[in-house]
Design a protein around this motif. Structure first.
Motif, mmCIF file in Angstrom:
data_model
loop_
_atom_site.group_PDB
_atom_site.id
_atom_site.type_symbol
_atom_site.label_atom_id
_atom_site.label_comp_id
_atom_site.label_asym_id
_atom_site.label_seq_id
_atom_site.Cartn_x
_atom_site.Cartn_y
_atom_site.Cartn_z
ATOM 1 N N GLY A 335 -4.530 33.056 83.739
ATOM 2 C CA GLY A 335 -5.549 33.391 84.651
ATOM 3 C C GLY A 335 -5.243 33.139 86.217
ATOM 4 N N THR A 336 -3.817 33.128 86.295
ATOM 5 C CA THR A 336 -3.353 33.070 87.864
ATOM 6 C C THR A 336 -2.874 34.405 88.095
ATOM 7 N N GLY A 337 -3.302 34.977 89.346
ATOM 8 C CA GLY A 337 -2.693 36.168 89.701
ATOM 9 C C GLY A 337 -3.802 37.512 89.571
ATOM 10 N N ALA A 338 -3.455 38.603 90.343
ATOM 11 C CA ALA A 338 -4.232 39.693 90.459
ATOM 12 C C ALA A 338 -3.521 40.803 89.472
ATOM 13 N N ALA A 339 -2.187 40.717 89.711
ATOM 14 C CA ALA A 339 -1.340 41.730 89.095
ATOM 15 C C ALA A 339 0.181 41.518 88.910
ATOM 16 N N LEU A 340 0.766 42.339 88.245
ATOM 17 C CA LEU A 340 2.174 42.079 88.112
ATOM 18 C C LEU A 340 2.784 43.265 87.358
ATOM 19 N N THR A 341 4.116 43.388 87.403
ATOM 20 C CA THR A 341 4.686 44.550 86.447
ATOM 21 C C THR A 341 5.417 43.818 85.479
ATOM 22 N N TRP A 342 5.198 44.046 84.225
ATOM 23 C CA TRP A 342 6.116 43.682 83.076
ATOM 24 C C TRP A 342 6.264 44.689 82.211
ATOM 25 N N TRP A 343 7.007 44.148 80.920
ATOM 26 C CA TRP A 343 7.041 45.104 79.622
ATOM 27 C C TRP A 343 5.602 44.960 78.966
ATOM 28 N N GLY A 344 5.700 45.553 77.632
ATOM 29 C CA GLY A 344 4.570 45.766 77.075
ATOM 30 C C GLY A 344 3.815 44.586 76.395
ATOM 31 N N ASP A 345 4.599 43.578 76.434
ATOM 32 C CA ASP A 345 4.216 42.248 75.652
ATOM 33 C C ASP A 345 2.904 41.631 76.647
ATOM 34 N N VAL A 346 2.775 42.161 77.805
ATOM 35 C CA VAL A 346 1.457 41.600 78.525
ATOM 36 C C VAL A 346 0.141 42.262 77.801
ATOM 37 N N GLY A 347 0.329 43.712 77.308
ATOM 38 C CA GLY A 347 -0.639 44.168 76.807
ATOM 39 C C GLY A 347 -1.061 43.466 75.407
ATOM 40 N N SER A 348 -0.276 43.471 74.512
ATOM 41 C CA SER A 348 -0.547 43.223 73.290
ATOM 42 C C SER A 348 -0.990 41.507 73.217
ATOM 43 N N ASN A 349 -0.120 40.946 74.209
ATOM 44 C CA ASN A 349 -0.766 39.342 74.359
ATOM 45 C C ASN A 349 -2.094 39.236 74.769
ATOM 46 N N ALA A 350 -2.314 39.912 75.700
ATOM 47 C CA ALA A 350 -3.645 39.804 76.252
ATOM 48 C C ALA A 350 -4.720 39.586 75.298
ATOM 49 N N ARG A 351 -4.692 40.516 74.170
ATOM 50 C CA ARG A 351 -5.609 40.391 73.043
ATOM 51 C C ARG A 351 -5.305 39.769 72.036
ATOM 52 N N THR A 352 -4.305 39.254 71.793
ATOM 53 C CA THR A 352 -3.893 38.738 70.259
ATOM 54 C C THR A 352 -3.154 37.315 70.549
ATOM 55 N N SER A 353 -3.287 36.644 71.763
ATOM 56 C CA SER A 353 -2.413 35.438 71.983
ATOM 57 C C SER A 353 -3.629 34.524 72.230
ATOM 58 N N ASP A 354 -3.246 33.045 71.619
ATOM 59 C CA ASP A 354 -4.303 32.067 72.127
ATOM 60 C C ASP A 354 -4.402 31.639 73.516
ATOM 61 N N THR A 355 -3.190 31.746 73.928
ATOM 62 C CA THR A 355 -3.167 31.398 75.343
ATOM 63 C C THR A 355 -3.711 32.218 76.561
#
Length: 540
Positions: A335-355
């Motif tokens: 919940g910190t920051g508006a945007a970033l570039t990263w690998w695909g982990d951000v996509g899957s983790n956004a919906r499937t990670s507890d954090t």
């Protein structure tokens, strides 16, 4: 395909897909209902329900269950207990408690069925390059299987340290299913295949929808160019994050950068837009001389962008100690920051990670472009829009080392373990859930499978679409598979951090220091051979 035509297609592609999906839903409802029962019975549908999207982070028990359900391909090539008495050593990452942790779970049922035993070497991402390079330099490879990226193929396959893939492995994992940019020569060296793919690395742009658009806290449209990223600090001044209530911040650069060479990709995200000209496949070195381009005006502009944001106090506190893991998993998903570039982990983790707290508001696109691009051939800026997605690292794969080449039983066991991890079905699960990997097979872009797993279609089209748009972009910034590539990246990180911390007087001086260090590496490795291999890696 011309870049201009590609951009026109991409501008309308998502809208067309959603419209087509709605039409198909209306005209094919009966067939969809008839096929639903069959889909639910399929292995792919079953494993995607473990544990189920929105039901918390997967556990070791989940990994073992998926690994056992995907053993049929192994059983077709290996008899039960065939590898009894065989011990293998596997070297890989423990990044974010993923990678090797998943492999352990997936391979436990494989070990139980085959009789083999695996011993593990776990490395932090920042330590990986140094550990691998030490083994290469000393010729003391102490592992039978390794998780490795294609950029290291020049250092390993080129020095005879890898075992060639048997034909039965290629059939078991279906190498024809790979997306185009991961097809040979990636994974090969001198015409021989060495790689079981696990991943399709490309950096994409992840952003918060509550930060951009109508009614958002910035009041700005989603940035599509780096020049727009630079305006975010002013737009967010005095604003609070809609989810956490803490101070709102804009784009998240990992200012620590030093991450075993992997942090250099994040400067590359910016630099590609300014320095990867669509008429030139090269952007890191001059292909005729290996003279670094990292200190040309395009790269200098990328460094200057970061220095300007540092000077403007645009980053969260202590960002100088933030590596890419921090920006993605602690900051953005937290919940910190508006945007970033990263690998695909951000996509899957956004919906499937507890954090993750941003799953409902995250969006994706290809990396931002720029409104100007430097032409190295003419040594001049061109005032025109330019996009160049950073196809960073060419994905992780599993490789078998030549340490097993003289022992056929051990060799078959090592390749069977690698093939199990790179199987067509298990790889879909890894793409959909936190694993450290992102989609890399054509079969992984069947949106209905993701929707059935619990993802909503708009999210899937956005996330998977950003990957496809990057993989297929005609001006993608391709990773060179040349010896020493991570030596170049690592020393660039060191010099970049000095520049960020004010040890150099300017962005140009920082870039010049990187270029000088790169020249020394090229001379040490051998310039003529580097030129030859660099040209080959670019298809020249």
């Amino acid at each position: 395909m011309k870049v201009e035509l590609y951009n026109q297609i991409m501008a309308s592609r998502r809208g067309f897909m959603r419209g087509a999906a709605a039409l198909a839903a209306g005209t094919a409802l009966t067939s969809t209902m008839a096929g639903r029962a069959l889909a639910q019975d399929s292995l792919r549908a079953q494993i995607l329900q473990i544990p189920g999207v929105g039901k918390g982070s997967p556990t070791d028990a989940d990994w073992q269950k998926v690994g056992e359900m995907c053993l049929e391909a192994t059983k077709a090539n290996v008899a039960q207990g065939e590898f009894a008495g065989v011990e293998l050593t596997f070297m890989g990452l423990n990044n974010q408690n993923l990678h090797n942790f998943l492999f352990r779970g997936f391979l436990k049922p494989w070990e139980a069925y085959t009789g083999a035993k695996i011993n593990w070497i776990d490395l932090a991402q920042a330590d990986y390059n140094a550990r691998l390079q030490q083994s290469i330099a000393t010729g003391t490879v102490d592992f039978d299987i390794t998780e490795m990226g294609a950029p290291f193929e020049g250092d390993t396959a080129g020095k005879g340290l890898l075992d060639e893939m048997p034909d039965w492995v290629a059939k078991q994992i279906d190498t024809t299913d790979l997306v185009g940019y991961l097809q040979p020569p990636v994974g090969t060296w001198d015409g021989k295949t060495y790689r079981v793919n696990l991943d399709g690395d490309t950096h994409t742009f992840a952003y918060r929808k509550d930060y951009f658009g109508d009614g958002s806290i910035s009041g700005q449209a989603v940035p599509t160019h780096w020049e727009e990223i630079a305006t975010l600090p002013a737009a967010l001044a005095g604003k609070n994050d809609p989810i956490t209530g803490t101070q709102a911040y804009g784009f998240l650069d990992p200012l620590k950068y030093q991450w075993g060479g992997f942090g250099f990709y994040f400067l590359g995200d910016r630099a590609a837009a300014y320095a990867k000209h669509p008429d030139d496949p090269a952007w890191l070195f001059d292909p005729e001389t290996m003279k670094p381009r990292v200190n040309n005006p395009g790269w200098v502009q990328a460094i200057q962008d970061v220095l300007d944001l540092v000077k403007a106090n645009a980053y969260p506190p202590d960002q100088l100690n933030a590596d890419p893991n921090t920006t993605a998993f602690s900051q953005f998903l937290g919940g910190t920051g508006a945007a970033l570039t990263w690998w695909g982990d951000v996509g899957s983790n956004a919906r499937t990670s507890d954090t993750s707290v941003v799953g409902d508001v995250v969006g994706f696109s290809i990396n931002p472009g720029a409104n100007k691009v430097y032409n190295s051939k003419t040594a001049a800026w061109e005032e025109k829009e330019n996009f160049a997605p950073n196809l960073a690292y060419l994905g992780w794969g599993v490789y078998v080392t030549s340490r097993v080449s003289g022992d056929e039983k051990k060799r078959k066991a090592a390749w069977s373990a690698a093939a199990h991890l790179g199987g067509k079905d298990i790889s879909l699960w890894m793409a959909a859930y936190p694993s450290g990997f992102q989609p890399y097979r054509n079969s992984q872009f069947q949106y209905d499978e993701w929707v059935a797993a619990g993802y909503d279609r708009a999210f899937v089209e956005d996330y998977l679409g950003s990957n496809l748009d990057s993989y297929n972009h005609p001006n993608g910034a391709i990773e060179p598979r040349i010896p020493g590539i991570f030596q170049y990246y690592s020393i660039a990180e060191d010099e970049l951090v000095k520049g960020i911390n004010g040890q150099y007087k300017s962005a140009q001086e920082t870039a010049d220091a990187i270029a000088a260090a790169w020249e020394k590496i090229t001379d040490q490795i051998g310039r003529d051979n580097q030129i030859k291999l660099y040209k080959a890696s670019l298809g020249m």
